[in-house]
Design a protein around this motif. Structure first.
Motif, PDB file in Angstrom:
ATOM      1  N   TYR A   1      13.236 -25.768 -32.726  1.00  0.00           N
ATOM      2  CA  TYR A   1      11.937 -25.375 -32.171  1.00  0.00           C
ATOM      3  C   TYR A   1      10.972 -24.850 -33.226  1.00  0.00           C
ATOM      4  CZ  TYR A   1      13.588 -20.451 -32.247  1.00  0.00           C
ATOM      5  OH  TYR A   1      14.044 -19.214 -32.621  1.00  0.00           O
ATOM      6  N   GLN A   2      11.487 -24.175 -34.248  1.00  0.00           N
ATOM      7  CA  GLN A   2      10.610 -23.524 -35.223  1.00  0.00           C
ATOM      8  C   GLN A   2       9.901 -24.508 -36.157  1.00  0.00           C
ATOM      9  OE1 GLN A   2      13.939 -23.213 -35.087  1.00  0.00           O
ATOM     10  NE2 GLN A   2      14.891 -23.056 -37.094  1.00  0.00           N
ATOM     11  N   VAL A   3      10.331 -25.771 -36.186  1.00  0.00           N
ATOM     12  CA  VAL A   3       9.708 -26.749 -37.084  1.00  0.00           C
ATOM     13  C   VAL A   3       9.074 -27.919 -36.327  1.00  0.00           C
ATOM     14  CG1 VAL A   3      11.125 -26.165 -39.095  1.00  0.00           C
ATOM     15  CG2 VAL A   3      11.945 -27.908 -37.468  1.00  0.00           C
ATOM     16  N   LEU A   4       8.904 -27.779 -35.024  1.00  0.00           N
ATOM     17  CA  LEU A   4       8.233 -28.831 -34.271  1.00  0.00           C
ATOM     18  C   LEU A   4       6.762 -28.919 -34.692  1.00  0.00           C
ATOM     19  CD1 LEU A   4       9.715 -28.289 -30.696  1.00  0.00           C
ATOM     20  CD2 LEU A   4      10.155 -30.224 -32.221  1.00  0.00           C
ATOM     21  N   ASN A   5       6.265 -30.125 -34.787  1.00  0.00           N
ATOM     22  CA  ASN A   5       4.907 -30.361 -35.284  1.00  0.00           C
ATOM     23  C   ASN A   5       3.892 -30.584 -34.169  1.00  0.00           C
ATOM     24  OD1 ASN A   5       5.542 -30.157 -38.013  1.00  0.00           O
ATOM     25  ND2 ASN A   5       6.047 -32.324 -38.191  1.00  0.00           N
ATOM     26  N   HIS A   6       2.660 -30.276 -34.474  1.00  0.00           N
ATOM     27  CA  HIS A   6       1.520 -30.676 -33.663  1.00  0.00           C
ATOM     28  C   HIS A   6       1.010 -32.013 -34.176  1.00  0.00           C
ATOM     29  CE1 HIS A   6      -2.454 -30.470 -31.683  1.00  0.00           C
ATOM     30  NE2 HIS A   6      -2.888 -31.000 -32.823  1.00  0.00           N
ATOM     31  N   TYR A   7       0.688 -32.935 -33.244  1.00  0.00           N
ATOM     32  CA  TYR A   7       0.096 -34.217 -33.615  1.00  0.00           C
ATOM     33  C   TYR A   7      -1.221 -34.369 -32.872  1.00  0.00           C
ATOM     34  CZ  TYR A   7       4.598 -35.601 -35.638  1.00  0.00           C
ATOM     35  OH  TYR A   7       5.733 -35.671 -36.407  1.00  0.00           O
ATOM     36  N   ASP A   8      -2.288 -34.590 -33.630  1.00  0.00           N
ATOM     37  CA  ASP A   8      -3.599 -34.777 -33.010  1.00  0.00           C
ATOM     38  C   ASP A   8      -3.633 -36.002 -32.111  1.00  0.00           C
ATOM     39  OD1 ASP A   8      -4.750 -32.535 -34.160  1.00  0.00           O
ATOM     40  OD2 ASP A   8      -5.402 -33.630 -35.944  1.00  0.00           O
ATOM     41  N   GLU A   9      -2.832 -37.025 -32.454  1.00  0.00           N
ATOM     42  CA  GLU A   9      -2.852 -38.263 -31.681  1.00  0.00           C
ATOM     43  C   GLU A   9      -2.101 -38.155 -30.353  1.00  0.00           C
ATOM     44  OE1 GLU A   9       0.384 -38.950 -34.939  1.00  0.00           O
ATOM     45  OE2 GLU A   9      -1.478 -37.804 -34.664  1.00  0.00           O
ATOM     46  N   SER A  10      -1.348 -37.086 -30.157  1.00  0.00           N
ATOM     47  CA  SER A  10      -0.646 -36.886 -28.885  1.00  0.00           C
ATOM     48  C   SER A  10      -1.653 -36.574 -27.787  1.00  0.00           C
ATOM     49  CB  SER A  10       0.351 -35.734 -28.994  1.00  0.00           C
ATOM     50  OG  SER A  10       1.320 -35.977 -29.984  1.00  0.00           O
ATOM     51  N   PRO A  11      -1.360 -36.959 -26.545  1.00  0.00           N
ATOM     52  CA  PRO A  11      -2.238 -36.555 -25.442  1.00  0.00           C
ATOM     53  C   PRO A  11      -2.153 -35.037 -25.265  1.00  0.00           C
ATOM     54  CG  PRO A  11      -0.247 -37.588 -24.586  1.00  0.00           C
ATOM     55  CD  PRO A  11      -0.212 -37.770 -26.070  1.00  0.00           C
ATOM     56  N   GLN A  12      -3.302 -34.384 -25.220  1.00  0.00           N
ATOM     57  CA  GLN A  12      -3.342 -32.920 -25.228  1.00  0.00           C
ATOM     58  C   GLN A  12      -3.675 -32.355 -23.842  1.00  0.00           C
ATOM     59  OE1 GLN A  12      -2.495 -31.263 -28.065  1.00  0.00           O
ATOM     60  NE2 GLN A  12      -2.286 -33.239 -29.138  1.00  0.00           N
ATOM     61  N   LEU A  13      -2.889 -31.383 -23.422  1.00  0.00           N
ATOM     62  CA  LEU A  13      -3.191 -30.663 -22.190  1.00  0.00           C
ATOM     63  C   LEU A  13      -4.371 -29.721 -22.431  1.00  0.00           C
ATOM     64  CD1 LEU A  13       0.448 -29.732 -21.082  1.00  0.00           C
ATOM     65  CD2 LEU A  13      -1.063 -31.368 -19.935  1.00  0.00           C
ATOM     66  N   PRO A  14      -5.178 -29.483 -21.401  1.00  0.00           N
ATOM     67  CA  PRO A  14      -6.335 -28.591 -21.582  1.00  0.00           C
ATOM     68  C   PRO A  14      -5.960 -27.117 -21.673  1.00  0.00           C
ATOM     69  CG  PRO A  14      -6.208 -29.356 -19.314  1.00  0.00           C
ATOM     70  CD  PRO A  14      -5.171 -30.120 -20.078  1.00  0.00           C
ATOM     71  N   ALA A  15      -4.741 -26.764 -21.299  1.00  0.00           N
ATOM     72  CA  ALA A  15      -4.300 -25.371 -21.340  1.00  0.00           C
ATOM     73  C   ALA A  15      -2.787 -25.344 -21.501  1.00  0.00           C
ATOM     74  CB  ALA A  15      -4.722 -24.634 -20.071  1.00  0.00           C
ATOM     75  N   GLY A  16      -2.234 -24.152 -21.725  1.00  0.00           N
ATOM     76  CA  GLY A  16      -0.798 -23.996 -21.848  1.00  0.00           C
ATOM     77  C   GLY A  16      -0.095 -24.121 -20.505  1.00  0.00           C
ATOM     78  N   TYR A  17       1.230 -24.138 -20.542  1.00  0.00           N
ATOM     79  CA  TYR A  17       2.023 -24.338 -19.325  1.00  0.00           C
ATOM     80  C   TYR A  17       1.754 -23.308 -18.228  1.00  0.00           C
ATOM     81  CZ  TYR A  17       4.982 -27.824 -21.718  1.00  0.00           C
ATOM     82  OH  TYR A  17       5.462 -28.936 -22.375  1.00  0.00           O
ATOM     83  N   PRO A  18       1.600 -22.009 -18.532  1.00  0.00           N
ATOM     84  CA  PRO A  18       1.362 -21.056 -17.437  1.00  0.00           C
ATOM     85  C   PRO A  18       0.171 -21.432 -16.575  1.00  0.00           C
ATOM     86  CG  PRO A  18       1.899 -19.879 -19.441  1.00  0.00           C
ATOM     87  CD  PRO A  18       1.715 -21.314 -19.834  1.00  0.00           C
ATOM     88  N   THR A  19      -0.879 -21.946 -17.206  1.00  0.00           N
ATOM     89  CA  THR A  19      -2.055 -22.384 -16.453  1.00  0.00           C
ATOM     90  C   THR A  19      -1.794 -23.709 -15.752  1.00  0.00           C
ATOM     91  OG1 THR A  19      -3.527 -21.297 -18.037  1.00  0.00           O
ATOM     92  CG2 THR A  19      -4.506 -22.994 -16.623  1.00  0.00           C
ATOM     93  N   MET A  20      -1.197 -24.654 -16.457  1.00  0.00           N
ATOM     94  CA  MET A  20      -1.047 -26.013 -15.934  1.00  0.00           C
ATOM     95  C   MET A  20      -0.093 -26.085 -14.741  1.00  0.00           C
ATOM     96  SD  MET A  20      -3.265 -27.468 -17.737  1.00  0.00           S
ATOM     97  CE  MET A  20      -3.064 -29.080 -16.978  1.00  0.00           C
ATOM     98  N   ILE A  21       0.947 -25.249 -14.728  1.00  0.00           N
ATOM     99  CA  ILE A  21       1.874 -25.350 -13.600  1.00  0.00           C
ATOM    100  C   ILE A  21       1.260 -24.793 -12.313  1.00  0.00           C
ATOM    101  CG2 ILE A  21       3.916 -25.374 -15.064  1.00  0.00           C
ATOM    102  CD1 ILE A  21       4.411 -22.481 -14.416  1.00  0.00           C
ATOM    103  N   ILE A  22       0.347 -23.834 -12.437  1.00  0.00           N
ATOM    104  CA  ILE A  22      -0.366 -23.353 -11.253  1.00  0.00           C
ATOM    105  C   ILE A  22      -1.290 -24.441 -10.727  1.00  0.00           C
ATOM    106  CG2 ILE A  22      -2.159 -21.750 -10.478  1.00  0.00           C
ATOM    107  CD1 ILE A  22       0.583 -20.519 -10.549  1.00  0.00           C
ATOM    108  N   ILE A  23      -1.990 -25.121 -11.622  1.00  0.00           N
ATOM    109  CA  ILE A  23      -2.871 -26.222 -11.222  1.00  0.00           C
ATOM    110  C   ILE A  23      -2.064 -27.346 -10.585  1.00  0.00           C
ATOM    111  CG2 ILE A  23      -4.442 -27.996 -12.106  1.00  0.00           C
ATOM    112  CD1 ILE A  23      -5.302 -25.941 -14.238  1.00  0.00           C
TER     113      ILE A  23
END
Length: 363
Positions: A314-336
């Motif tokens: 987990y500590q070396v997982l990368n961010h990729y700009d080309e990945s589809p991006q959620l508008p918010a983190g999981y706490p927000t998205m699971i409520i939506i």
């Protein structure tokens, strides 16, 4: 990785602290953990923003092998066992008595065992060491979802973003329809995977070597043993134990399925031949690199890299700009996600944009 980022992964322990505080307050205080997760944390998450920083490639191997990061997950495993024990005591002999207290306490408790506990189990279950895999199974036993160990690793990661995967939500599928398909479909598929493994070894699926038999029985035995022991101690049948244990289990694995829904909603891999699909890459899962919620969730939200490189820690997982991006983190998205019209309104436009960019037809 600097000391601040290292300590950030201990923020997960803030959630059980809120549960303990809410229990101390009593009554409606038992809902304070929900307020933290679904109001305070999203506000902080959005204000701090997205962290796109990656560990430099030349340092990734060293940081990946640092024991500190494994130590955090080991501590959580033993902590969750103790936390389960305390929760059982609280509902059996403690201050939890009214329906409101039961509801608030159990919901809050499941945010810990499901939101953090299953996340840690997920991380450990992907690793090669026997102790990490053992700890993964222990954590999954505490939420009665041990088949996830088989289905996630040998089912979901093989079939993700295809019609064969129960844990990949379809476009315009509500979470509630997805829950039924993922929970029951994943369980049946785990039995199929394990039975096929045994047949390849010329073993009977009905033998004690069938892990699914153990995975079905162990949570029941665990709960039964505690219930039996406490019933003898209290000199009455402690019905609170199974009610609480299986109640928090149901809520915990339902939270997991909410996360599954958010992570893979509508994403499809191209079929390159009959029954064969393109290789999984970072474009095949929704990503969220929000700094604070990723500390709480051991960077689970960098899910795009996880599916492309499942063995990475987990500590070396990368961010990729080309990945589809959620508008918010999981706490927000699971409520939506719990409000289908709102979810479809927010996510379908993003999904259609992703489909267009990857030459896939929209449904």
């Amino acid at each position: 990785m600097n000391i601040g980022r290292k300590l950030g992964f201990f923020t997960a322990f803030i959630l059980p602290a809120w549960v303990l505080l809410g229990y101390t307050w009593g009554g409606w205080g038992n809902f304070v953990t929900l307020l933290h997760v679904f109001i305070l944390l999203p506000l902080i998450d959005q204000s701090v923003g997205v962290d796109t920083q990656n560990v430099p490639e030349e340092k990734a191997k060293v940081i990946s092998n640092e024991f500190y990061y494994r130590f955090v997950t080991y501590v959580w495993t033993w902590f969750q066992l103790a936390f389960i024990g305390w929760g059982i005591y609280a509902v059996t002999f403690g201050k939890i008595s009214t329906p409101i207290e039961w509801i608030g306490f159990t919901l809050s408790f499941a945010l810990v065992t499901g939101g953090i506990g299953i996340t840690v189990a997920h991380e450990l279950g992907h690793k090669k060491s026997s102790i990490e895999r053992f700890y993964s199974k222990i954590l999954l036993m505490t939420v009665s979802y041990m088949h996830f160990y088989i289905e996630h690793n040998k089912g979901h990661h093989v079939h993700v973003a295809t019609p064969e995967d129960p844990a990949t939500a379809r476009k315009n599928e509500t979470f509630y329809a997805f829950w039924v398909r993922s929970v029951f479909g994943g369980y049946v598929h785990a039995w199929k995977i394990e039975n096929e493994r045994l047949r390849r070894k010329n073993k009977s699926p009905l033998s004690l070597q069938n892990n699914m038999i153990w995975f079905a029985v162990l949570p029941v035995l665990f709960c039964a043993a505690i219930t039996f022991g406490l019933s003898i101690y209290a000199d009455y049948f402690t019905w609170q134990v199974p009610a609480f244990f299986f109640g928090q289990s149901f809520l915990a694995f339902s939270l997991l399925e909410l996360v599954n829904y958010v992570e893979h909603y509508g994403i499809q891999r191209k079929e390159i031949a009959q029954g064969r699909y393109e290789r999984v890459t970072p474009i095949h899962s929704w990503n969220a690199s929000h700094l604070i919620s990723n500390f709480f969730l051991f960077q689970l939200q960098r899910h795009s890299d996880h599916h492309a490189n499942a063995i990475k820690r987990y500590q070396v997982l990368n961010h990729y700009d080309e990945s589809p991006q959620l508008p918010a983190g999981y706490p927000t998205m699971i409520i939506i996600a719990l409000v289908p019209p709102l979810w479809f309104s927010m996510m379908n436009k993003r999904l259609e944009k992703w489909h267009s960019a990857n030459d896939l037809q929209t449904a």
